[in-house]
Design a protein around this motif. Structure first.
Motif, short mmCIF file in Angstrom:
data_model
loop_
_atom_site.label_atom_id
_atom_site.label_comp_id
_atom_site.label_asym_id
_atom_site.label_seq_id
_atom_site.Cartn_x
_atom_site.Cartn_y
_atom_site.Cartn_z
N LEU A 231 -26.86 91.33 41.08
CA LEU A 231 -28.04 91.83 40.38
C LEU A 231 -29.30 91.35 41.09
CD1 LEU A 231 -26.88 91.20 36.71
CD2 LEU A 231 -27.36 93.43 37.68
N GLU A 232 -29.28 90.06 41.44
CA GLU A 232 -30.44 89.48 42.12
C GLU A 232 -30.75 90.20 43.43
OE1 GLU A 232 -29.36 85.38 42.27
OE2 GLU A 232 -30.30 85.01 40.33
N ALA A 233 -29.69 90.56 44.14
CA ALA A 233 -29.88 91.15 45.48
C ALA A 233 -30.79 92.37 45.46
CB ALA A 233 -28.52 91.53 46.06
N VAL A 234 -30.81 93.07 44.35
CA VAL A 234 -31.66 94.26 44.28
C VAL A 234 -32.73 94.13 43.19
CG1 VAL A 234 -30.10 95.95 45.31
CG2 VAL A 234 -29.85 95.34 42.90
N GLY A 235 -32.93 92.89 42.75
CA GLY A 235 -34.00 92.63 41.78
C GLY A 235 -33.79 93.27 40.42
N MET A 236 -32.54 93.30 39.96
CA MET A 236 -32.29 93.85 38.63
C MET A 236 -32.32 92.76 37.58
SD MET A 236 -29.79 97.05 39.50
CE MET A 236 -28.99 97.02 37.94
N PRO A 237 -32.62 93.13 36.33
CA PRO A 237 -32.88 92.11 35.31
C PRO A 237 -31.64 91.33 34.85
CG PRO A 237 -33.04 94.32 34.38
CD PRO A 237 -32.88 94.49 35.85
N ASN A 238 -31.92 90.18 34.29
CA ASN A 238 -30.94 89.37 33.57
C ASN A 238 -29.72 88.94 34.37
OD1 ASN A 238 -30.23 87.94 31.31
ND2 ASN A 238 -29.19 89.67 30.31
N PRO A 239 -29.90 88.45 35.60
CA PRO A 239 -28.73 87.94 36.33
C PRO A 239 -28.19 86.69 35.66
CG PRO A 239 -30.76 87.52 37.56
CD PRO A 239 -31.15 88.33 36.36
N ARG A 240 -26.90 86.63 35.44
CA ARG A 240 -26.27 85.48 34.79
C ARG A 240 -24.77 85.62 34.92
NH1 ARG A 240 -26.39 89.86 32.55
NH2 ARG A 240 -25.30 90.46 30.67
N GLU A 241 -24.06 84.53 34.71
CA GLU A 241 -22.60 84.60 34.63
C GLU A 241 -22.26 85.13 33.25
OE1 GLU A 241 -20.32 84.12 36.84
OE2 GLU A 241 -21.47 83.14 38.44
N TRP A 242 -21.45 86.15 33.17
CA TRP A 242 -21.05 86.66 31.85
C TRP A 242 -19.77 87.46 31.99
CZ3 TRP A 242 -21.28 92.02 30.06
CH2 TRP A 242 -21.56 92.92 31.10
N TRP B 73 -23.25 87.98 25.13
CA TRP B 73 -23.50 88.59 26.42
C TRP B 73 -24.74 88.04 27.10
CZ3 TRP B 73 -22.14 94.53 26.82
CH2 TRP B 73 -20.75 94.68 26.64
N LYS B 74 -25.31 87.02 26.49
CA LYS B 74 -26.49 86.35 27.06
C LYS B 74 -27.61 87.35 27.35
CE LYS B 74 -23.47 82.95 29.22
NZ LYS B 74 -22.90 82.58 30.51
N LEU B 75 -28.00 88.06 26.32
CA LEU B 75 -29.08 89.02 26.48
C LEU B 75 -30.39 88.36 26.07
CD1 LEU B 75 -27.45 92.24 24.97
CD2 LEU B 75 -27.31 91.32 27.28
N PRO B 76 -31.50 88.85 26.59
CA PRO B 76 -32.79 88.29 26.16
C PRO B 76 -32.99 88.52 24.66
CG PRO B 76 -33.08 90.25 27.55
CD PRO B 76 -31.64 89.90 27.60
N ASP B 77 -33.83 87.69 24.03
CA ASP B 77 -34.02 87.78 22.58
C ASP B 77 -34.52 89.15 22.13
OD1 ASP B 77 -33.17 85.24 22.30
OD2 ASP B 77 -35.19 84.35 22.38
N ASP B 78 -35.36 89.74 22.96
CA ASP B 78 -35.92 91.04 22.54
C ASP B 78 -35.12 92.21 23.11
OD1 ASP B 78 -36.52 90.50 25.14
OD2 ASP B 78 -38.55 91.32 25.08
#
Ligand code: HEM
Ligand code: SF4
Ligand code: SF4
Lengths: 333, 543
Positions: free
Chosen positions: B43-54, B61-66
């Motif tokens: 995800l990071e490689a192309v600048g996509m949101p919410n990179p994390r282990e999941w 799913w470790k999503l942002p609060d909003d």
């Protein structure tokens, strides 16, 4: 929502809707039901559809996503399927006409069957096409026939329609073929929803509601014509007064007429907020109304914006040494 | 990875829906039917949101609060940008014509795989948040709230749709559930919940120019290896060039053809064809920068599709070629045909494509300036420019699988058939309701060609395989030809599972076998190293 409830709720709703004008007229509200309600319904119908179409049209069509259902135009020696894969706007017009007038896509319908073996087969399944076509065309013809109430003198094509529609010359008053066909078609459309398990599963109350409304509309109409005669002269008087915007309500039109008019009004008022907008929407469907010529003529996306790309320079920067090793030409040594 | 049941077991499919209404039937993630989640670095490689282990199996799913706001805003934005989306949310009458047209429904019996219900998963949330009726009447109007369970349900079923558009052919309004899936996946990607089988190729393609992450030197040596193989079979050395400025034509094909059998034999077919035409005036180069025809960005978002696709025109411009020739690939051609010019055009630095051999103008491609290799080859054959010996393919009884994207997103039916009929003597069509615009997906399209979802793939591929089985039993078909790299990767597994005696080939592998090269030695084997018809003994003598 369970299938039972999905059927029951709209059924009850329509039954209540039938009672409203019956009681209303008893209470002396005939002006309200003969004039106010139909006018309001018409305004909501036309205003609503217009808003809906404008709203759809405000969203652009960024890409040319024609669904192609036949050979594209390529070489002279390859037979182009013009109407299932149109290349020009004229061909699109034919494709759309076939969709709207003949339900071309529904005509393709198949029924999948899985037998032992395992063996899948796809049989022809034209009943839905036939039922849908029968319903829509008879509805349309019936609407046109109603013109006889709204115009004086009655236009020639309405007379003609009436004669053709009544060609069986059965019964008195003469039986209209479309009356029989629309009842049969609606019954079929309803029954398939109830009987076919998958359809029952996907059906919402908003799928049954218009069917029940249409039943109410059609059956009250048939009732007036064949069984409980209402005073046609007075009905025409009312209709003419409505279209000339000088509404007057003649006394003594039967209650059944008010039911009929109310069903129609509800249908019209409900129309813009429901799936019935498919009538207008089908014309705007990008998979059907676009020519498949995107390699021939550039399609422009009005909201196109620049995006971040990985340039050749960045690429070479990372791999230059490895590229040189295998003799690949590089821009910078 | 879950074990896939045996074919006899899998084929016991019940298409009757359960008792509980679909909104009240919880979605259970069944192993074998879903793919692993996107890895953070991809995800990071192309600048996509919410990179994390999941993991999709996790409760959290470790999503942002909003997250809900993000999704609903994203929906609003897309309703405003895509008429298709807004219209398709409104006008479905639930007639059910599309229901049994989806290969995933046919193969799984899961009612949420009926295209209409797949769309309702999203439509119900649309109603709740964007329509008056839905706000007022809630459930009675078929509306429901967006909850975590609903989001997970989207995820599960939008990654059980291969965006094949078969449903759209049958819908009276042309409602294209693929389009709805694409919107659903865009929303899913706003929260970084792509599947890794898509995200990793996207990240690779961005950096190295191709999905498989093949670096330039490796790309060249792989193709050189094919040249050796060709020399072994034909005695002729072919000499492709790479990144060569001033060539007339740039050739771009999916990297799958360079990487794995049987696609590699198709790549050899291209190489042989180009070599054959060299002396007749073909001036063509390959590129390592634009070394991917396919576009997994297309399975992610329109924006990502555009970002990856940009390399084609950029490279054509840098090299100064006149036009682009494209290899055999399915979704690549959907993107090239219906999107590329809009995404990254107009390519005014290119010229209207003309075949240097026959002089044929490819007028229908005059704006995008990219031609399909099957168009190119069909035109050559039509003009008698190729010396062919179809009997070299006589050990094959061939049928042809129309790939979804060129079929329903282009209408590309006759040219590949014309080629096959000229290079093979034994060709049989599958039943008419399973080919051309009614063709069935391989079951692994739109980025679903992973290992962990094998059961899904075998189920989704069942209708295709079943039609192959039919011609296999009736006509002895033993070779399934196609013009798609995902097909070439996915169909062999599918055939092994359902119709074990059928192999898979690209159309240009068949061309390569039939093509008589100048100065070639007497060929005894085909490109796969298998003896040609009547040469079985010669092969033995050699041993
Ligand atoms: C351009 C005009 C129209 C076209 C092309 C069109 C087309 C279709 C098609 C193809 C279907 C699917 C088949 C089916 O489910 O029966 C359908 C369904 C339906 N249409 Fe139309 N339609 C049009 C106008 C209308 C109008 C004016 C009404 C007004 C009452 C209407 C009411 C319905 C209803 C109630 C259904 C659903 C039937 C069911 O529940 O099974 N349509 N339409
Ligand atoms: S065929 Fe079209 S209108 Fe009918 S249920 Fe499917 S998507 Fe809806
Ligand atoms: S696009 Fe293909 S996979 Fe997706 S719902 Fe339609 S038929 Fe099924």
């Amino acid at each position: 929502m369970s299938a039972q409830k999905s059927i029951l709720y709209p059924l009850v709703a329509v039954l209540v809707l039938i009672l409203i004008p019956v009681i209303g007229v008893k209470l002396g509200l005939s002006y309200f039901f003969a004039v106010v309600v139909p006018y309001a319904a018409f305004i909501i119908f036309f205003g609503g559809i217009l808003c809906k179409v404008i709203n759809w049209a405000r969203s652009p069509v960024p890409f040319r996503i024609t669904t192609t259902c036949g050979q594209e135009k390529s070489f002279d020696w390859v037979k182009h399927n013009k109407f299932d894969n149109p290349f020009t706007n004229g061909q699109v017009a034919v494709r759309m006409a076939l969709e709207v007038l003949c339900f071309r896509s529904l005509f393709r319908n198949l029924k999948m069957e899985l037998r032992d073996g395992p063996k899948l087969s796809y049989g022809s399944a034209k009943w839905l096409w036939l039922g849908a076509l029968a319903f829509h065309w008879s509805f349309f013809i019936i609407l046109l026939r109603h013109m006889r109430f709204f115009a004086q003198p009655v236009p020639g094509f309405v007379d003609m329609l009436q004669n053709v529609d009544g060609f069986f010359e059965l019964g008195l008053p003469q039986l209209f073929v479309t009356d029989a066909v629309i009842v049969a078609a609606l019954t079929y459309l309803f029954l398939r929803r109830v009987v076919v398990p998958q359809l029952r599963y996907i059906s919402l109350p908003s799928d049954y509601f218009p069917l029940f409304l249409l039943f109410g509309l059609v059956l009250s109409g048939i009732g007036m014509r064949y069984f409980f005669r209402v005073d046609i002269v007075k009905v025409k008087e009312l209709a003419m007064s409505l279209v000339t915007l000088k509404p007057t309500v003649p006394e003594g039109i039967g209650a059944l007429f008010y039911v009929h008019l109310f069903m129609l009004s509800v249908l019209f008022a409900y129309f813009p907020f429901s799936k019935l907008t498919h009538m207008a929407g089908v014309f705007l469907s990008p998979t059907r109304n676009l020519a498949n010529n995107s390699r021939y003529k550039r399609h422009v996306n009005p909201w196109d914006y620049p995006v971040k790309v990985h340039t050749y320079e960045e690429y070479e920067e990372e791999f230059r040494e490895k590229m040189k090793e295998v003799g690949l030409p590089v821009e910078k040594e | 990875m879950a074990d896939v049941p045996k074919p006899e077991e899998l084929a016991k499919i019940d298409h009757t829906p359960p008792e509980t209404p679909w909104m009240e039937t919880p979605t259970v993630f069944k192993d074998g039917m879903w793919c692993y989640g996107a890895k953070p670095q991809n995800l990071e490689a192309v600048g996509m949101p919410n990179p994390r282990e999941w993991s999709p199996k996790d409760e959290d799913w470790k999503l942002p609060d909003d997250w809900k706001e993000i999704v609903l805003d994203g929906m609003k934005d897309r309703l405003g940008r895509f008429r298709s989306f807004k219209l398709f949310m409104d006008i479905c009458v639930r007639c059910g014509a599309c229901a049994d047209k989806c290969h995933y429904f046919i193969g799984s019996g899961d009612p949420k795989n009926m295209p209409v219900l797949r769309a309702e998963l999203l439509r119900s949330v649309y109603r709740k948040n964007f329509t008056l009726g839905g706000k007022l009447f809630k459930k009675v109007a078929g509306a429901r709230d967006l909850t975590m369970d609903v989001f997970k349900e989207w995820w599960y079923y939008f990654f059980q749709c291969s965006e094949c558009r078969r449903c759209s052919v049958f819908c009276p309004y042309g409602i294209d559930t693929a389009e709805i899936t694409m919107m659903g996946r865009e929303l899913i990607n706003l929260l970084g919940c792509n599947i890794d089988w898509i995200q990793a190729p996207v990240a690779n393609c961005y950096r190295t120019g191709n999905h498989l992450g093949i670096q330039p030197h490796a790309y060249v040596s792989m193709i050189e290896f094919f040249c050796d193989e060709i020399e072994d079979v034909t005695g002729v050395r072919v000499n492709p060039t790479f990144n060569r400025k001033g060539a007339e034509i740039l050739f771009i094909t999916p990297s799958g053809d360079v990487f794995a059998d049987p696609g590699t034999y198709t790549a050899m077919g291209y190489l042989m064809l180009f070599h054959y035409l060299e002396s007749m005036g073909l001036d063509i180069t390959w590129s390592t920068y634009a070394s991917e025809g396919g576009n997994f960005g297309f399975f992610t978002s329109h924006e990502m599709a555009k970002r990856l696709n940009a390399k084609m025109y950029a490279e054509a411009k840098r090299l100064g070629v006149k036009w682009i020739l494209g290899g055999e690939c399915g979704h690549m051609w959907r993107v090239v045909h219906q999107y590329m010019d809009t995404f990254n055009g107009p390519p005014d630095f290119l010229e209207e494509p003309v075949s240097p051999i026959t002089g044929t103008k490819f007028e229908h491609a005059k704006s995008t300036k990219m031609v399909h290799i099957c168009e190119f080859t069909a035109d050559l054959i039509r003009h008698n420019k190729l010396k062919l010996d179809p009997s070299r393919n006589d050990n094959l009884v061939v049928t042809y699988h129309d790939s979804c994207n060129p079929s329903r997103g282009m209408g590309f039916f006759e040219e590949p058939r014309y080629i096959i009929k000229n290079v093979c003597n034994n060709f049989y069509e599958m039943p008419s309701n399973t080919i051309r615009e009614e063709t069935f997906c391989c079951g692994s399209g739109a980025g679903l060609n992973a290992g962990e979802n094998l059961e899904l793939r075998m189920r989704g591929g069942f209708p295709r395989a079943n039609a192959v089985k039919h011609v296999h039993e009736k006509h002895g078909v033993n070779m399934l030809a196609c013009i798609c790299a995902i097909d070439r990767a996915a169909l062999p597994t599918l055939m092994d599972y359902w119709v074990p005696d059928v192999e898979v080939t690209g159309v240009h592998e068949l061309v390569g076998n039939a093509l008589i090269l100048d100065g070639e030695k007497k060929r005894t084997t085909d490109l796969r190293g298998e003896p040609l018809p009547g040469m079985e003994d010669i092969e033995d003598e050699d041993l």
